[in-house]
Enzyme design. Structure first.
Site, short mmCIF file in Angstrom:
data_model
loop_
_atom_site.label_atom_id
_atom_site.label_comp_id
_atom_site.label_asym_id
_atom_site.label_seq_id
_atom_site.Cartn_x
_atom_site.Cartn_y
_atom_site.Cartn_z
N GLN A 3 -24.19 0.87 -10.28
CA GLN A 3 -24.23 -0.14 -9.21
C GLN A 3 -23.27 -1.29 -9.52
OE1 GLN A 3 -25.74 0.16 -6.37
NE2 GLN A 3 -25.33 -1.89 -5.54
N SER A 27 -30.53 -3.16 -6.38
CA SER A 27 -30.42 -2.08 -5.40
C SER A 27 -31.63 -1.16 -5.48
CB SER A 27 -29.16 -1.26 -5.63
OG SER A 27 -29.16 -0.10 -4.83
N HIS A 57 -31.65 1.75 -4.69
CA HIS A 57 -31.18 3.06 -5.14
C HIS A 57 -31.60 3.30 -6.59
CE1 HIS A 57 -28.90 4.74 -1.80
NE2 HIS A 57 -28.41 3.54 -1.56
N HIS A 109 -29.18 4.47 5.79
CA HIS A 109 -29.96 4.18 4.58
C HIS A 109 -31.45 4.32 4.86
CE1 HIS A 109 -30.43 1.91 0.64
NE2 HIS A 109 -31.67 1.93 1.13
N ASP A 136 -28.95 7.68 1.18
CA ASP A 136 -27.99 7.48 2.26
C ASP A 136 -27.70 8.84 2.87
OD1 ASP A 136 -27.88 4.79 1.70
OD2 ASP A 136 -26.04 4.90 0.53
N GLU A 173 -27.71 -0.73 8.47
CA GLU A 173 -27.22 0.50 7.86
C GLU A 173 -27.99 1.69 8.43
OE1 GLU A 173 -27.33 0.36 3.61
OE2 GLU A 173 -25.81 -1.22 3.47
#
Length: 216
Positions: free
Chosen positions: A73, A108, A110, A172, A117, A169
């Site tokens: 990241q 994040s 993630h 996402h 995504d 987004e």
């Protein structure tokens, strides 16, 4: 307020990782490799079912990003800042522009392996990147509308920027579990709003129990 049974603050599927709640070290969870991307093993079945149903409806999607380490990241964030710097923006402007679509290392979601995504494959092959006008496609709209059936929410909707801190987004998605996803979608809640309600409810119950015990 009638929350789902899985609507609990200690539910690992509801972990919030953002700029206000960053992590300092990697989270411990079992990881599963799909193609070139890694995800939290706990969402494998749900994600596979979502993709299978999409194919039955004639839609093909690509998993663009899943789990990201803190180090990766940082690399992505630094690259984005540098691109803006190369375009002539100041460091402060470049960082601000990057933060509109990307999180600081450690911030994040993630990092959880629960965020993915996902974008229309043909669109990605044509445009070679993620753009929010993908939501004009019937396929991406199908994904946005049906991901909830498999426990995923559209994490950064247009109307929730003030809550999430991240611009729209349409690619996402975040796994929160089917019960929670349905509840949040039905009530128009971002993850931040949902956690705030759960926190308030938890405090209310604690106050009630304290008052009840004091009166006994």
């Amino acid at each position: 307020m009638n929350f789902p049974n899985s609507g609990a603050l200690d539910n690992p599927n509801l972990i919030v990782v953002n700029q206000q709640h960053p992590i300092q070290e990697e989270l411990a969870f079992e990881r599963f490799l799909i193609g070139k991307e890694t995800i939290n093993t706990s969402i494998v079945d749900s994600l596979s079912s979502l993709f299978s149903e999409a194919e039955k409806n004639g839609f093909r999607f690509t998993l663009v990003s899943g789990y990201r380490s803190i180090a990766y990241q940082k690399s992505l964030f630094d690259q984005s800042v540098q691109r803006h710097r190369n375009a002539g923006y100041s460091l402060e402007q470049a960082q601000s522009m990057t933060l509109a679509y990307s999180q600081l290392p450690g911030s994040s979601e993630h990092h959880t392996g629960l965020a993915v995504d996902i974008i229309d494959t043909a669109f990605l092959n044509d445009r070679q990147d993620l753009y929010d006008d993908v939501d004009q496609l019937i396929s991406q709209q199908w994904l946005i509308n049906h991901a909830v059936d498999y426990g995923f929410i559209l994490r950064y909707p247009k109307a929730k920027v003030n809550w999430t801190g991240i611009n729209y987004e349409p690619w996402h998605f975040r796994f929160v579990g089917q019960e929670n996803a349905v509840y949040m979608t039905k009530n128009g809640l971002s993850l931040e709003e949902y956690i705030e309600r759960l926190t308030t409810n938890s405090k209310s119950h604690l106050w009630f129990r304290t008052q009840y015990n004091d009166q006994r």
